[in-house]
Design a protein around this motif. Structure first.
Motif: not given
Length: 1506
Positions: A1242, A1263, A1239, A1260, A1220
């Motif tokens: 992640a 993002h 990402q 997550e 992340r």
């Protein structure tokens, strides 16, 4: 003797080829690793290098990073990443011939940790490699270390780390799949820069002098050019280039394969077993020029193997074992897309749904710039996601994945009933028989013989082993099935294509099992492998390791004994420890379930069920009941129930301190079907003798007879400082003094293996006096005011370790201030602002020194007091070193300060606790009475500190949004981090209720009440379930859920007897397993009774009065959601329910039927071994990022990622945090593709390891949506945000501070795609939520007003736009003042809006006056540009800096290069004057606090605080 070897390889991808590590027959000729002790053991991927030069698991990575869709060898539990081939074991690790090493970059010594963050270095005399820009951004392991995954092939569980392992056997069958075809590549690709990790015995290993003397360059290399994307340190790579070989396999075209000289032949096997066209082979060997290659030899040791060599795949004859491996492998290939293992919680499979929302992979952003051309995107979210919707459906939680539509290749593949072959057929080579029903409904019987597979003439009732027609003998079962079933041929090919397209992270096994609380209705299919596994007491993988059952204790202890002098050794050791723990946890969980299900014979079968103990698979199991009145004085069964978790916490703590020579037992606590089972490894010899004879330290009867032992005292003394435990004396029953360095319950036993074990660590920490009323003892006023002490159900309440640490830190600050104050008074200089010194006052700043004596504490004070504190430090150090230089008055100062804070030493600060104070039955000698009195006071102060500092501190953090829990688990985590036990939950809620900012704590109050209700219900459910026999389980659980959640007033339970009527009902069941109680008392429970009990339990246990008599009242009064309560109770108790819509509110029928309860899973607590070196790298990287050195930070985080991979394998929460942060850094540095790739990993990892709807996963998703938007994948960004919003609604509801951020994101993206009305719905909801939680005058609210104004402007509704922007302007003006740039920007925007409004009005007037013939100037309506939307998205997500232009990027690179040159120049100066400190900071410091309430979300992983 077990040697430990490592496979090394040239791989392309973080998780590319997951290969079994193995040693074989030729093991003896090789160098043993590090001269291990004879009983050494072979942990996961172990480490081996060619003859004579053990280097550290090396391989190089081809540069073009990995397209995440690459296939990867899937179902193995353990994935280990071995790192950079250029690394050596460090100078002089063992005596073998090491390449000389050059240290090229100064080893960054992180000032706080004293850890050395290891940079690059490499064997000398090698050519430098300057990586290309593209190369430095390869998405998997971009770091300085090349990387490759190594895994134990596994079925069931991963391969063992057997202490006496003669060899790591090749496990060709693997898990669901096998490693992947590497992309055929020309050998010219230069390898990624690798790093050499030196022997950093970290804190002391590199003194400054050594560093200064280090030759900066030995190869005459220059520094890198400023513009280059190197890491600024010269990188040298071992020129161990790979080469390609041609593979000739029967029946397919020859293909070439890129290999590396360090690879083993074994690894080519694994690649072929995962390749789409060769995956059906398991039993073959590789031949070069007619000679068979040894499985375990390295390619470079094979004579004549070179670029372009041809390796021929030769089919080998089968054995029974190979045939079974082959069938298992085929089964895994057939099941490779089937999610049923994940729903059933087996083999460490877990769910992931990201690919449903990204519609495939995100890596190919180049091909999918649809968003930019503004192709019509469907942006309308489902109705239930819109703000204000009351509907909370459950089905979207697990959307149907298209790939799961089962492609049926066969109807049945199972072992035939004719097994095993009779003797005469064995002598014809028959190994076993299979029974198959093809998709065309043809039933066939198949013989597996030494030469392969063929059809025989047997039927279900008639045995005829003669070959049937077509008389086709195939070496592979798949080829045979292709011949006889056209459907199989077609579907199997499609299935394999899909299998290799999945992201590796969807396929790798997790280290610990994650269970899903909902599952769709699944068809139950025949599965020969599962059936076979179910009826063996062994775990599935055991027939594949020598020695069969595992000696868990030996493995757990041997891994701890591995050497740990330098980084490679520590990595190997930590990896082995982690591996064995995860295997042990899986075995213990399976055993505990078998015990409760009545599948294991007790070792004392004649005693009643509660008293029984069990041994299964070398693990000892006991039930959480008070056997033989052991806990009579402590609360009986209740105490016996909590003792195992306290003991586990003790084991965790002693493991973390990690003292050499002191051993703890492997411990796992499993709650299953209402019972608590403790699983422990067995001390050698303990079963042969009485406990009385074995215990040589501590007490077996709570302090009556007490023994001590000098060796134990010496070992425990080493733990006493980190654990703050006081060495003390107690009296035994004969009145003799005995010295201890732990609580009396802690027992020391020397096993037959000569190791010193400690067990029963349930009182490692001091008692919590708030819950332990002691006659005649008064608690401080803070406690009595809060209504303490309160009697608890048991007397084993202790303080948490986090509380002890925080308390000692608080005391240290107090000590520094007191001493400084006295010194100032001595000097007669006035203190401007005397500090308040009552114990209860929270200190003004709480630094976190690693060690209470560390010189950091207190240094934040300003002005004169700062110099005073500096003097105190100096003075304390002088006095502590006792060299007689300090003058008597100063000694007096320190002595007084020590006395005031309760230090046990009068010359230095040292606060420790005696864990036996207030223990029933423990007596202290007369001579210690004063010490005992001080200790009692210290405990009272600690109890007061929890109430006066920690709980208010928690509430303040919640008001400031420094922590943002979203569900019960994250709230519990936040409390535990501050050392607040869950029994204080009622107290926390009281404080929230009384807080002046009650409105802003609404979300905390709701979560707290929900947690209180579900925990109370869980306590009741536990005893409720103990009275249910197995056949009534689903009926009983659905009845309980109806009483708990359904509005139906009088649900009736269905008794199990309804289905079948038994003639002889009465004479049965004498001695039953613990889970087979025969009563139906549970059936009479009513909702009224249950809720009355819940309120009673909340009052008794948590001291909080709930005001509700039914579930509907609770929902009404506290604003809860039934679906959230259902999720919480299911996660806490292990219930799995059917995925469907439940009508909780129907008053005509109950919400649940017994068909809705699918399963009950165990809830498992275990030790979580840590990767310490990786963690230090991670922290150093965070620190760098916070100082603004993004590039250096990025490198350190990459390094941490490598080391985490090395220890944990590819899946772990800490790796998730790493990914992340890396994604965020790449995003800030403008590399969107890289950010997206990291990402995506992640998100996948968070779904797999933490759960698909865990608050961390929601984070997550948010993002990832941002990075998708930045990469112009607009529709993907929206569907990700909608998913995040749905999950938040399910987990908590709409009214959460996080929802404001989410809705702002959604609103902005919708604004960007010109969906203005939808956008407004979300943005206005965000504005309302922000106003509630941040106050109407907050800057967040001002920003929200501005966003709403922009949308109104786009809709040309200028009046509304002006109104909102004015609100925002007023806030900026009052908060920041007239001259702040924000206020000015807002003022400019207001002017612009006013002009547009005036223009619009003019036009309208013109139209009214002149009718349609008016001459109207075209109006300028602004459709928002993507760049402006992205800018706003970055602002709300707390990212302050995005270089949008190439020029900015170039400048940043030049700046970084200039920095490194400066660093080179300043390298030989004293480290104290850091040359970087004078540099201007780049703007890119991610201010993360807004979007990443890390502590709450993912406590186990270190977060990046802004």
């Amino acid at each position: 003797m077990a040697w430990v070897w490592v496979c090394t390889s040239c791989c392309r991808q973080l998780a590319e080829a997951v290969l079994p590590t193995s040693t074989g027959v030729g093991a003896e000729e090789r160098t043993p690793l590090l001269g291990l002790a004879p009983a050494s053991l072979s942990p996961g991927p172990s480490i081996l290098r060619g003859p004579g030069t053990p280097s550290w698991a090396g391989f190089s990575c081809p540069p073009n990073g990995f397209a995440s869709s690459d296939p990867l060898f899937g179902g193995y539990k353990e994935i280990g990443l071995s790192t950079g081939s250029s690394s050596t074991w460090g100078p002089g690790a063992t005596g073998a011939s090491w390449p000389t090493a050059v240290l090229l970059a100064d080893l960054e010594q992180d000032a706080r940790q004293g850890e050395c963050a290891l940079p690059r270095a490499a064997p000398a005399g090698l050519a430098p490699l300057k990586p290309e820009a593209g190369q430095s951004s390869s998405p998997g392991l971009t770091s300085c270390m090349g990387a490759r995954i190594v895994a134990e092939a596994r079925t069931g569980d991963s391969g063992s780390a057997e202490p006496e392992l003669e060899s790591w056997l090749p496990r060709c069958h693997g898990g669901p799949e096998t490693p992947e075809p590497r992309r055929e590549q020309p050998p010219t690709a230069p390898a990624l820069p690798s790093v050499m990790l030196l022997n950093g015995d970290c804190p002391e290993s590199l003194k400054r002098e050594e560093r200064a003397a280090e030759p900066p360059r030995e190869n005459g290399l220059d520094e890198s050019e400023p513009g280059e994307e190197t890491t600024g340190q010269e990188v040298i790579v071992i020129q161990d280039t790979g080469f390609s070989v041609k593979i000739l396999a029967p029946g397919i075209e020859p293909f070439s394969l890129q290999v590396s000289p360090q690879e083993m032949v074994q690894e080519i096997h694994q690649v072929l077993m995962d390749r789409e066209d060769t995956c059906h082979r398991t039993c073959f060997s590789l031949h070069l020029d007619g000679n068979m290659l040894d499985h375990f030899s390295e390619l470079r040791s094979v004579e004549g193997l070179q670029e372009g060599s041809v390796l021929r795949v030769v089919e080998e004859p089968y054995t029974v074992r190979e045939a079974r491996i082959h069938v298992r492998h085929v089964r895994d290939l057939l099941k490779s897309l089937d999610p049923s293992d994940a729903f059933n919680g087996v083999d460490c499979n877990s769910l992931s749904f990201l690919s449903v929302f990204t519609d495939g992979d995100l890596g190919d952003s180049g091909k999918r710039k649809k968003g930019l051309e503004m192709d019509p995107i469907d942006c309308t979210p489902p109705e239930y996601i819109l703000p204000g919707s009351r509907e909370r459906p459950l089905c979207p939680l697990q959307p149907q994945n298209r790939d799961w539509k089962p492609l049926q290749c066969l109807k049945v593949l199972t072992m035939s009933g004719w097994n095993p072959p009779p003797g005469n057929r064995k002598m014809h080579g028959d190994l076993m028989y299979l029974f198959v029903i093809t998709a065309e409904d043809r039933q066939v019987s198949i013989t597996a013989s030494t030469r392969g597979f063929y059809l025989n003439q047997s039927t279900a009732y008639h045995f005829n082993p003669k070959p049937a027609s077509p008389r086709f003998l195939s070496h592979s079962l798949v080829e045979l099935l292709n011949q006889i079933s056209p459907t199989f041929k077609k579907n199997f090919a499609v299935l394999q294509k899909k299998r290799v397209q999945r992201h590796p992270f969807e396929r790798i096994a997790t280290p610990f099992q994650v269970y899903s609380w909902t599952a769709p209705q699944a068809e139950h299919a025949m599965d020969c492998v599962r059936a076979e596994d179910a009826y063996t007491s062994r775990l599935g993988y055991e027939e594949h390791i020598p020695g069969q059952t595992r000696d868990w204790n030996e493995e757990l202890q041997t891994t701890r004994e591995l050497p740990r002098k330098n980084l490679p050794e520590r990595l190997l050791r930590e990896r082995a420890i982690f591996k064995v723990h995860s295997d042990f946890t899986a075995a213990a969980t399976r055993g505990a379930m078998a015990v409760i299900d009545g599948n294991v014979m007790a070792i004392n079968p004649s005693e009643e069920t509660k008293m029984q103990m069990f041994i299964w698979n070398n693990i000892f199991f006991s039930l959480g009941f008070d056997v033989r009145d052991h806990y009579k004085d402590f609360g009986g069964d209740v105490a016996a129930y909590v003792a195992p978790t306290n003991d586990l916490n003790g084991v965790r703590t002693y493991n973390a301190v990690d003292v050499e020579g002191l051993y703890t037992l492997g411990t796992v606590v499993v709650d299953y079907r209402g019972y608590r089972v403790t699983a422990q490894s067995i001390i050698p010899g303990i079963l042969e003798r009485d406990q009385e004879q074995s215990v040589i330290y501590g007490s077996i009867d709570f302090g009556k007879t007490v023994m001590s032992h000098p060796r134990y005292l010496e070992l425990l003394e080493r733990t006493s400082r980190p654990l703050k435990i006081l060495r003390h004396r107690v009296l035994n029953d004969r009145g003799e003094e005995v010295e201890l360095c732990s609580s009396v319950e802690c027992k020391g036993i020397i096993g037959n293996d000569g190791r010193h074990y400690i067990l029963d660590l349930l009182r490692t920490f001091p008692p919590d006096l708030n819950f332990l009323p002691v006659p005649g003892e008064m608690l401080p006023e803070e406690c009595t005011r809060a209504g303490f002490p309160r009697a608890h159900r048991h007397k084993l309440c202790c303080l948490r370790q986090e509380l002890v640490d925080a308390f000692v830190e608080h005391r240290y600050l107090l000590f520094m201030k007191l001493a400084a104050l006295q010194l100032m008074q001595q000097k007669a200089s006035k203190m401007e602002n005397p500090t308040s010194l009552e114990n209860g006052d929270p200190p003004s700043s709480e630094p976190k020194p690693e060690d209470p004596l560390g010189p950091e504490a207190g240094s934040e004070e300003e002005g004169s007091s700062a110099s005073g504190l500096a003097k105190v430090k100096e003075l304390a150090e002088t006095i502590a070193s006792d060299d007689g230089t300090a003058d008597p008055r100063s000694r007096e100062v320190i002595r007084n300060a020590c006395k005031a804070v309760g230090s046990i030493s009068c010359t230095a600060f040292d606060v420790r606790f005696n864990p036996d104070i207030f223990s029933p039955g423990v007596r202290f000698p007369e001579s210690c009475q004063e010490e005992v009195r001080d200790q009692k006071q210290l405990l009272k102060d600690a109890a007061a500190f929890l109430l006066s500092c920690q709980i208010p501190g928690l509430v303040k953090d919640c008001i400031d949004h420094a922590v943002l829990p979203m569900d019960g688990a994250t709230l519990a985590e936040v409390m535990r981090q501050r050392g607040i036990n869950m029994r204080y939950l009622g107290k926390v809620l009281d404080l929230v209720l009384r807080s002046p900012a009650r409105e802003q704590l609404d979300h905390i109050y709701k979560i707290g009440i929900g947690e209180l209700i579900t925990r109370s219900a869980k306590h009741i459910f536990k005893t409720y379930l103990q009275g249910v026999e197995l056949s009534g389980l689903s009926a009983a659980i659905s009845h309980f859920l109806n009483c708990f959640l359904s509005s139906y007033p009088n649900p009736v339970a269905h008794l199990p007897a309804d289905e079948l009527i038994s003639k002889k009902r009465n004479r049965r069941r004498r001695n039953r397993p613990p889970g087979a109680a025969d009563n139906t008392a549970w059936a009479v429970m009513t909702p009224q009774e249950l809720w009355k009990n819940i309120c009673q339990e909340a009052k008794n246990y948590f001291g909080f009065s709930l005001e509700c008599e039914t579930v509907d009242q609770a929902v009404e009064t506290y604003g809860l959601q039934k679906i959230t309560l259902l999720r919480e109770i299911s996660l806490k108790t292990g219930i799995q329910i059917l995925l469907k819509e439940y009508s909780f509110d129907s008053r005509h029928k109950p919400a649940f039927t017994e068909e809705d309860v699918l399963n009950i899973f165990p809830v498992v607590k275990h030790v979580n071994p840590k990767a310490s070196d990786a963690f230090h790298f991670f922290q150093s990287g965070q620190a760098k990022v916070q100082q603004g050195f993004l590039k250096e930070g990025c490198e350190l985080i990459n390094e941490a990622l490598n080391l985490f991979n090395n220890v944990y394998g590819a899946m772990h929460v800490e790796i998730c945090a790493c990914l992340r942060l890396l994604a965020r850094l790449h995003y800030i540095m403008g590399d969107y593709a890289e950010a997206l790739s990291n990402q995506q990993k992640a998100v996948l990892m968070s779904e797999r390891v933490m759960g698909i709807e865990h608050p961390n996963t929601i984070q997550e998703y948010m993002h990832l949506a941002l990075y998708c938007f930045a990469s112009s994948q607009l529709s993907t960004a929206l569907s990700l945000l909608y998913r995040a919003r749905y999950l938040t609604l399910l987990v908590f509801g709409e009214d959460h501070p996080e929802m404001a951020l989410l809705d702002n994101n959604i609103g902005l993206v919708l604004h960007g795609v010109m969906e203005y009305d939808l956008s407004l719905r979300f943005l206005e909801n965000a504005l309302a939520v922000s106003t509630k939680y941040h106050g109407p005058k907050s800057l967040k609210v001002a920003l929200s007003h501005h966003l709403v104004a922009r949308v109104y402007e786009s809709k040309a509704e200028f009046r509304s736009a002006l109104q909102h922007e004015k609100e925002g302007y007023t806030i900026y003006k009052t908060q920041l003042g007239e001259d702040h740039e924000k206020t000015k920007e807002s003022s400019e925007y207001l002017k612009c809006l006013t002009q547009q409004a005036v223009a619009l009005q003019r036009t309208m007037n013109e139209i009214y006056r002149n009718g349609s013939s008016a001459n109207i100037p075209p109006l300028k309506f602004t459709a928002p540009s993507m760049a402006s939307v992205l800018e706003q998205l970055n602002v709300i997500n707390g990212i302050l800096f995005i270089p949008l232009s190439q020029k900015d990027l170039e400048n940043l690179k030049a700046e970084v290069a200039r920095r490194h040159q400066l660093q080179e120049a300043g390298k030989n100066r004293d480290k104290a004057e850091e040359p970087m400190a004078t540099e201007p900071e780049p703007a890119g410091v991610p201010e993360d606090s807004a979007s990443q309430p890390q502590a709450a979300k993912d406590p186990s992983s270190p977060g990046l605080q802004g």
